[in-house]
Design a protein around this motif. Structure first.
Motif, PDB file in Angstrom:
ATOM      1  N   SER A  95       7.681   8.709   0.741  1.00 44.73           N
ATOM      2  CA  SER A  95       7.059   7.536   1.368  1.00 44.73           C
ATOM      3  C   SER A  95       7.021   7.664   2.888  1.00 44.73           C
TER       4      SER A  95
ATOM      5  N   ILE B 124       4.371  10.293   3.885  1.00 42.50           N
ATOM      6  CA  ILE B 124       3.016   9.731   3.782  1.00 42.50           C
ATOM      7  C   ILE B 124       2.764   8.740   4.911  1.00 42.50           C
ATOM      8  N   HIS B 125       3.756   7.895   5.194  1.00 38.42           N
ATOM      9  CA  HIS B 125       3.572   6.860   6.219  1.00 38.42           C
ATOM     10  C   HIS B 125       3.366   7.456   7.611  1.00 38.42           C
TER      11      HIS B 125
ATOM     12  N   ALA C  48       0.828  -1.213   0.000  1.00 41.62           N
ATOM     13  CA  ALA C  48       0.000   0.000   0.000  1.00 41.62           C
ATOM     14  C   ALA C  48       0.860   1.260   0.000  1.00 41.62           C
TER      15      ALA C  48
ATOM     16  N   GLY D 261       0.770  11.214   6.806  1.00 45.58           N
ATOM     17  CA  GLY D 261      -0.251  11.295   5.765  1.00 45.58           C
ATOM     18  C   GLY D 261      -1.645  11.587   6.267  1.00 45.58           C
TER      19      GLY D 261
ATOM     20  N   ARG E  19       1.783   6.795  -6.825  1.00 46.34           N
ATOM     21  CA  ARG E  19       0.649   7.597  -7.322  1.00 46.34           C
ATOM     22  C   ARG E  19       0.885   9.080  -7.041  1.00 46.34           C
ATOM     23  N   PHE E  20       1.338   9.368  -5.815  1.00 48.64           N
ATOM     24  CA  PHE E  20       1.563  10.756  -5.415  1.00 48.64           C
ATOM     25  C   PHE E  20       2.649  11.400  -6.276  1.00 48.64           C
TER      26      PHE E  20
ATOM     27  N   ASP F 201       0.796   4.104  -2.870  1.00 50.93           N
ATOM     28  CA  ASP F 201       0.448   5.491  -2.508  1.00 50.93           C
ATOM     29  C   ASP F 201       1.568   6.456  -2.891  1.00 50.93           C
ATOM     30  N   THR F 202       2.805   6.038  -2.654  1.00 49.36           N
ATOM     31  CA  THR F 202       3.955   6.900  -2.960  1.00 49.36           C
ATOM     32  C   THR F 202       4.081   7.138  -4.453  1.00 49.36           C
TER      33      THR F 202
END
Length: 237
Positions: free
Chosen positions: A206, A209-210, A177, A213, A184-185, A181-182
């Motif tokens: 990353s 976000i982790h 995940a 986020g 895509r961002f 997410d990384t």
């Protein structure tokens, strides 16, 4: 070097083979180091050569090939083979394994090359090829969001990842995940740009976000990164 018993049982013989029957499978092999191979040719010594390690594949140049003939896939000795060809020799000494599975071939490649300190990317490529669980999950996550693995650094285009070690760190931090997410961002920020300083950018994004986020406005962060640009952002980091 200790070879697993299930692989060592597949050892057929050591003999001299025609160079024309030896092939390189780039599914898990590293790029040929031409500089090293050329140096070998200039300083050639058969006593120092040692046998090439090969896997006898009966009925096909590569897995799934329609051409029916026996060939030998070189698992260890790619540089030496190139030097032998440069010197015009028609045969080479080989240690032959037979009826190895794809997984066993990749495992033997890793064992033989671990002692030579191959790059992380080279071993990761082999792990993906033999469908090792973690590497397979990482590869699947990358491809699911439209990116491609590029462990040999062959492509200078957007959406190709060349830092396998950072992907593994991301996976161990937040599983598939976090990778998705990384990526895509990053694609939303720089959709058509080649991602320079990949490891640094992916590591920073990353981890942000982790850890944060859920507490920050990611759209605001994205807009700021677009304004700053890759180069200045790396310099500030």
């Amino acid at each position: 070097l200790e070879i697993p018993a299930d692989i060592e049982r597949q050892l057929l013989s050591t003999e001299v083979l025609p160079v024309s029957q030896l092939v390189i499978d780039d599914n898990f092999q590293r790029n040929l180091n031409f500089t090293r191979a050329n140096r070998m040719a200039k300083e050639w010594n058969w006593l120092a050569c040692g046998p090439l390690i090969v896997s006898l594949r009966q009925g096909g140049v590569m897995r799934g090939a329609g051409k029916v003939r026996n060939v030998y896939s070189v698992l260890d000795g790619q540089q030496r083979l190139h030097a032998i060809k440069l010197l015009g020799f028609k045969e080479a000494p080989c240690r032959i394994y037979i009826d190895l599975t794809e997984k066993q071939e990749a495992e033997l490649f890793e064992l033989l090359n671990n002692a030579k300190q191959p790059t992380f990317n080279a071993l990761f490529k082999s792990r993906v090829y033999r469908n090792e669980d973690e590497a397979g999950a990482i590869a699947a996550a990358v491809r699911s969001v439209g990116w491609e693995l590029d462990p040999e650094r062959r492509h200078k285009t957007a959406r190709h990842i060349q830092t396998m070690q950072e992907l593994e760190r991301m996976f161990r931090l937040g599983k598939s995940a976090l990778i998705m997410d990384t990526l895509r961002f990053v694609h939303e920020v720089w959709p058509n740009e080649i991602l320079g300083h990949q490891a640094m950018i992916l590591a920073g994004v990353s981890r942000f976000i982790h850890y944060y986020g859920s507490e920050v406005e990611l759209k605001q962060m994205k807009d700021k990164m677009i304004r700053i640009g890759q180069v200045k952002m790396v310099q500030q980091a």
